[in-house]
Design a protein around this motif. Structure first.
Motif, PDB file in Angstrom:
ATOM      1  N   MET A 100     -58.907  -5.965  18.457  1.00 46.55           N
ATOM      2  CA  MET A 100     -59.232  -4.536  18.377  1.00 46.55           C
ATOM      3  C   MET A 100     -58.444  -3.787  19.447  1.00 46.55           C
ATOM      4  O   MET A 100     -58.296  -4.267  20.575  1.00 46.55           O
ATOM      5  CB  MET A 100     -60.733  -4.331  18.574  1.00 46.55           C
ATOM      6  CG  MET A 100     -61.187  -2.882  18.391  1.00 46.55           C
ATOM      7  SD  MET A 100     -62.988  -2.720  18.538  1.00 46.55           S
ATOM      8  CE  MET A 100     -63.519  -3.646  17.110  1.00 46.55           C
ATOM      9  N   ILE A 101     -57.930  -2.607  19.078  1.00 46.18           N
ATOM     10  CA  ILE A 101     -57.079  -1.829  19.983  1.00 46.18           C
ATOM     11  C   ILE A 101     -57.598  -0.402  20.086  1.00 46.18           C
ATOM     12  O   ILE A 101     -57.934   0.236  19.089  1.00 46.18           O
ATOM     13  CB  ILE A 101     -55.626  -1.815  19.471  1.00 46.18           C
ATOM     14  CG1 ILE A 101     -55.057  -3.233  19.519  1.00 46.18           C
ATOM     15  CG2 ILE A 101     -54.766  -0.866  20.293  1.00 46.18           C
ATOM     16  CD1 ILE A 101     -53.751  -3.364  18.821  1.00 46.18           C
ATOM     17  N   TYR A 102     -57.679   0.096  21.318  1.00 46.98           N
ATOM     18  CA  TYR A 102     -58.043   1.487  21.577  1.00 46.98           C
ATOM     19  C   TYR A 102     -56.845   2.176  22.218  1.00 46.98           C
ATOM     20  O   TYR A 102     -56.172   1.601  23.088  1.00 46.98           O
ATOM     21  CB  TYR A 102     -59.238   1.581  22.520  1.00 46.98           C
ATOM     22  CG  TYR A 102     -60.530   1.056  21.948  1.00 46.98           C
ATOM     23  CD1 TYR A 102     -61.365   1.877  21.205  1.00 46.98           C
ATOM     24  CD2 TYR A 102     -60.918  -0.267  22.156  1.00 46.98           C
ATOM     25  CE1 TYR A 102     -62.557   1.398  20.674  1.00 46.98           C
ATOM     26  CE2 TYR A 102     -62.109  -0.756  21.637  1.00 46.98           C
ATOM     27  CZ  TYR A 102     -62.921   0.080  20.893  1.00 46.98           C
ATOM     28  OH  TYR A 102     -64.091  -0.394  20.370  1.00 46.98           O
ATOM     29  N   THR A 103     -56.569   3.405  21.785  1.00 45.57           N
ATOM     30  CA  THR A 103     -55.491   4.184  22.397  1.00 45.57           C
ATOM     31  C   THR A 103     -56.058   5.493  22.914  1.00 45.57           C
ATOM     32  O   THR A 103     -56.933   6.112  22.296  1.00 45.57           O
ATOM     33  CB  THR A 103     -54.362   4.471  21.384  1.00 45.57           C
ATOM     34  OG1 THR A 103     -54.895   5.203  20.270  1.00 45.57           O
ATOM     35  CG2 THR A 103     -53.738   3.181  20.894  1.00 45.57           C
TER      36      THR A 103
ATOM     37  N   VAL B 280     -52.604   2.017  25.777  1.00 42.76           N
ATOM     38  CA  VAL B 280     -53.017   1.171  24.666  1.00 42.76           C
ATOM     39  C   VAL B 280     -53.801  -0.003  25.241  1.00 42.76           C
ATOM     40  O   VAL B 280     -53.266  -0.798  26.013  1.00 42.76           O
ATOM     41  CB  VAL B 280     -51.803   0.644  23.858  1.00 42.76           C
ATOM     42  CG1 VAL B 280     -52.280  -0.248  22.717  1.00 42.76           C
ATOM     43  CG2 VAL B 280     -50.958   1.798  23.340  1.00 42.76           C
ATOM     44  N   LEU B 281     -55.065  -0.108  24.861  1.00 44.17           N
ATOM     45  CA  LEU B 281     -55.957  -1.143  25.371  1.00 44.17           C
ATOM     46  C   LEU B 281     -56.199  -2.156  24.251  1.00 44.17           C
ATOM     47  O   LEU B 281     -56.829  -1.840  23.241  1.00 44.17           O
ATOM     48  CB  LEU B 281     -57.279  -0.510  25.819  1.00 44.17           C
ATOM     49  CG  LEU B 281     -58.270  -1.378  26.596  1.00 44.17           C
ATOM     50  CD1 LEU B 281     -57.700  -1.796  27.943  1.00 44.17           C
ATOM     51  CD2 LEU B 281     -59.574  -0.609  26.803  1.00 44.17           C
ATOM     52  N   ASN B 282     -55.669  -3.360  24.419  1.00 40.53           N
ATOM     53  CA  ASN B 282     -55.748  -4.400  23.395  1.00 40.53           C
ATOM     54  C   ASN B 282     -56.800  -5.421  23.805  1.00 40.53           C
ATOM     55  O   ASN B 282     -56.596  -6.200  24.744  1.00 40.53           O
ATOM     56  CB  ASN B 282     -54.371  -5.071  23.238  1.00 40.53           C
ATOM     57  CG  ASN B 282     -54.326  -6.016  22.044  1.00 40.53           C
ATOM     58  OD1 ASN B 282     -55.270  -6.758  21.794  1.00 40.53           O
ATOM     59  ND2 ASN B 282     -53.213  -6.001  21.327  1.00 40.53           N
ATOM     60  N   LEU B 283     -57.939  -5.431  23.092  1.00 39.86           N
ATOM     61  CA  LEU B 283     -59.040  -6.310  23.463  1.00 39.86           C
ATOM     62  C   LEU B 283     -58.749  -7.768  23.128  1.00 39.86           C
ATOM     63  O   LEU B 283     -59.196  -8.671  23.842  1.00 39.86           O
ATOM     64  CB  LEU B 283     -60.339  -5.873  22.770  1.00 39.86           C
ATOM     65  CG  LEU B 283     -61.172  -4.808  23.489  1.00 39.86           C
ATOM     66  CD1 LEU B 283     -60.377  -3.523  23.657  1.00 39.86           C
ATOM     67  CD2 LEU B 283     -62.464  -4.540  22.749  1.00 39.86           C
ATOM     68  N   ASP B 284     -58.010  -8.002  22.039  1.00 35.85           N
ATOM     69  CA  ASP B 284     -57.734  -9.378  21.633  1.00 35.85           C
ATOM     70  C   ASP B 284     -56.784 -10.057  22.609  1.00 35.85           C
ATOM     71  O   ASP B 284     -56.989 -11.212  22.989  1.00 35.85           O
ATOM     72  CB  ASP B 284     -57.145  -9.408  20.220  1.00 35.85           C
ATOM     73  CG  ASP B 284     -58.137  -8.883  19.184  1.00 35.85           C
ATOM     74  OD1 ASP B 284     -59.339  -9.169  19.344  1.00 35.85           O
ATOM     75  OD2 ASP B 284     -57.712  -8.203  18.239  1.00 35.85           O
TER      76      ASP B 284
ATOM     77  N   PHE C  16     -60.562  -5.127  33.763  1.00 37.65           N
ATOM     78  CA  PHE C  16     -60.313  -4.945  32.324  1.00 37.65           C
ATOM     79  C   PHE C  16     -61.638  -4.806  31.578  1.00 37.65           C
ATOM     80  O   PHE C  16     -61.802  -3.901  30.742  1.00 37.65           O
ATOM     81  CB  PHE C  16     -59.519  -6.140  31.781  1.00 37.65           C
ATOM     82  CG  PHE C  16     -59.142  -6.010  30.333  1.00 37.65           C
ATOM     83  CD1 PHE C  16     -57.958  -5.408  29.957  1.00 37.65           C
ATOM     84  CD2 PHE C  16     -59.985  -6.480  29.331  1.00 37.65           C
ATOM     85  CE1 PHE C  16     -57.605  -5.284  28.616  1.00 37.65           C
ATOM     86  CE2 PHE C  16     -59.658  -6.366  27.991  1.00 37.65           C
ATOM     87  CZ  PHE C  16     -58.459  -5.756  27.630  1.00 37.65           C
ATOM     88  N   ASP C  17     -62.597  -5.685  31.863  1.00 39.79           N
ATOM     89  CA  ASP C  17     -63.897  -5.624  31.178  1.00 39.79           C
ATOM     90  C   ASP C  17     -64.617  -4.311  31.469  1.00 39.79           C
ATOM     91  O   ASP C  17     -65.271  -3.739  30.587  1.00 39.79           O
ATOM     92  CB  ASP C  17     -64.762  -6.802  31.619  1.00 39.79           C
ATOM     93  CG  ASP C  17     -64.232  -8.139  31.110  1.00 39.79           C
ATOM     94  OD1 ASP C  17     -63.461  -8.135  30.144  1.00 39.79           O
ATOM     95  OD2 ASP C  17     -64.586  -9.179  31.701  1.00 39.79           O
ATOM     96  N   LEU C  18     -64.500  -3.838  32.694  1.00 36.86           N
ATOM     97  CA  LEU C  18     -65.129  -2.568  33.051  1.00 36.86           C
ATOM     98  C   LEU C  18     -64.480  -1.416  32.289  1.00 36.86           C
ATOM     99  O   LEU C  18     -65.179  -0.526  31.767  1.00 36.86           O
ATOM    100  CB  LEU C  18     -65.016  -2.344  34.559  1.00 36.86           C
ATOM    101  CG  LEU C  18     -65.530  -0.996  35.089  1.00 36.86           C
ATOM    102  CD1 LEU C  18     -66.996  -0.788  34.732  1.00 36.86           C
ATOM    103  CD2 LEU C  18     -65.321  -0.910  36.601  1.00 36.86           C
ATOM    104  N   LEU C  19     -63.163  -1.425  32.190  1.00 36.03           N
ATOM    105  CA  LEU C  19     -62.468  -0.365  31.463  1.00 36.03           C
ATOM    106  C   LEU C  19     -62.866  -0.376  29.986  1.00 36.03           C
ATOM    107  O   LEU C  19     -63.101   0.684  29.384  1.00 36.03           O
ATOM    108  CB  LEU C  19     -60.956  -0.559  31.613  1.00 36.03           C
ATOM    109  CG  LEU C  19     -60.071   0.499  30.958  1.00 36.03           C
ATOM    110  CD1 LEU C  19     -60.393   1.888  31.489  1.00 36.03           C
ATOM    111  CD2 LEU C  19     -58.602   0.160  31.179  1.00 36.03           C
ATOM    112  N   VAL C  20     -62.979  -1.571  29.391  1.00 37.16           N
ATOM    113  CA  VAL C  20     -63.408  -1.679  27.994  1.00 37.16           C
ATOM    114  C   VAL C  20     -64.807  -1.097  27.823  1.00 37.16           C
ATOM    115  O   VAL C  20     -65.082  -0.351  26.876  1.00 37.16           O
ATOM    116  CB  VAL C  20     -63.378  -3.151  27.530  1.00 37.16           C
ATOM    117  CG1 VAL C  20     -64.048  -3.289  26.157  1.00 37.16           C
ATOM    118  CG2 VAL C  20     -61.942  -3.660  27.463  1.00 37.16           C
TER     119      VAL C  20
END
Length: 385
Positions: free
Chosen positions: A1-4, A9-13, A31-35
């Motif tokens: 899953m990707i959020y922009t 661009v934040l790529n969770l996978d 990274f987990d906090l940003l997600v």
């Protein structure tokens, strides 16, 4: 899953973050906090929720949360003053105010530049013989240098503390550095602490085995001194060189029992006050802001009980009888006015280890990254031979 959002661009996978098409180096916890914040776009995330999600409900300090928030802001190009993306709601929590596009597919990701020496270290975990998960950080290229833990450490806090980063980058010129955190501290925070010197040596053995290291050098800072001595005597063919800094052979000689008891009680009952007391001992000549920052580093790395247990162990470990058996090239570095480990302990090490060389530096900072970078430069020169 990707959020922009914006130019990010934040790529969770893949667990990656791109900003303006460039891979950003971001620690796992950050990274987990940003997600968490991005997925809660527009909703206030309380500190309790952050602790529950990121730290599994463990008791941690406000400084630890603030440090991770600062790192997340830096990674996405946010200004802590304007708070364009991550907004602080005093005494409540944080809210992500950027517009996040709907999750999408996986764009092509450029590889990080391996030649960038300011790149964050590689973070990973090793399962030791007791089944504990031990976190480590590796950076650099060249002969392997292992830096056993010397106090409460957090090897993932890299970009948050420029002085620590500069120290290890300078130390690591031409070397591959492996640092790992003591059980109960930093990346190894969920592991129960060691209780004996034998436990500490066994952990070093497990890290060596995990990295399949045939030979390497050791940088033994402070309480890592007895660990390095005992290991080198048990495995002389594996150790190329040992550099000690602010180290000792026996912890019981560092402070009288009544002083130890008072400080341990202070740490357990008032970790905020206790961490500041330790800062006054470890970096007494630093200015008020640097002492405050050093105290915050300690609290971010371990809770009060973990810190007290590790300090108690540091006072208990003893390898004095092993020092004459050390048979590797040895350099002992020590600051002349060190209050945490007085200089006579370094002088004793140099006298007791056959062929050891002693070099003294001015100053009273026990933490090697405070003050001039001369400690890192001298250690690097010796370790490269």
């Amino acid at each position: 899953m990707i959020y922009t959002f914006s130019d990010c661009v934040l790529n969770l996978d893949r667990r990656t973050l791109l900003r303006e098409g460039v891979a950003q180096h971001i620690e796992p916890q950050v990274f987990d906090l940003l997600v968490l914040l991005v997925q809660a776009e527009g909703r206030t995330v309380t500190k309790d929720e952050i602790i529950a999600q990121i730290w599994d409900g463990r008791a941690i300090s406000d400084d630890a949360i603030t440090s991770r928030i600062k790192s997340a802001r830096k990674a996405i190009g946010d200004d802590g003053r304007s708070q364009r993306f991550i907004r602080t709601l005093p005494k409540i929590g944080y809210r992500f105010d950027g517009h996040v596009d709907a999750p999408s597919g996986d764009p092509q990701q450029p590889a990080p530049n391996p030649g960038d020496e300011t790149s964050a270290p590689e973070i990973g975990y090793v399962t030791d013989r007791k089944g504990r998960s031990i976190g480590y950080a590796v950076h650099g290229d060249g002969p392997l240098l292992i830096v056993p833990p010397f106090w409460v450490t957090a090897s993932d806090l890299w970009h948050d503390y420029p002085d620590i980063q500069e120290f290890f980058l300078t130390l690591g010129k031409g070397l591959r550095i492996l640092r790992y955190d003591r059980p109960g501290s930093g990346l190894s925070r969920d592991a129960y602490p060691n209780e004996t010197l034998e436990d500490e040596v066994a952990l070093l053995e497990d890290m060596v085995a995990a990295f399949r290291a045939d030979s390497f050098s050791l940088l033994a800072i402070s309480a890592a001194g007895p660990v390095a001595i005992r290991y080198a005597v048990a495995h002389p063919k594996k150790v190329d060189r040992i550099c000690f800094y602010g180290a000792y052979g026996s912890g019981e000689d560092l402070a009288p029992p009544e002083s130890q008891a008072m400080l341990l009680a202070l740490i357990r009952q008032h970790w905020g006050v206790g961490s500041r007391a330790l800062a006054d001992i470890f970096v007494p000549s630093a200015d008020a802001e640097d002492r405050r920052r050093f105290a915050a580093q300690q609290r971010a790395a371990a809770d009060s009980e973990q810190a007290a247990a590790m300090l108690e162990l540091s006072w208990q470990i003893d390898a004095k009888l092993d020092t004459p058996k050390v048979d590797v090239p040895t350099l002992v570095l020590h600051r002349q006015e060190d209050r945490a480990v007085p200089v006579d302990h370094g002088q004793w090490l140099a006298r007791s280890i056959p062929g050891a060389r002693l070099q003294l530096f001015p100053g009273d900072a026990h933490a090697p990254w405070f003050g001039p970078i001369d400690v890192a430069l001298q250690a690097n020169s010796f370790l490269l031979g």
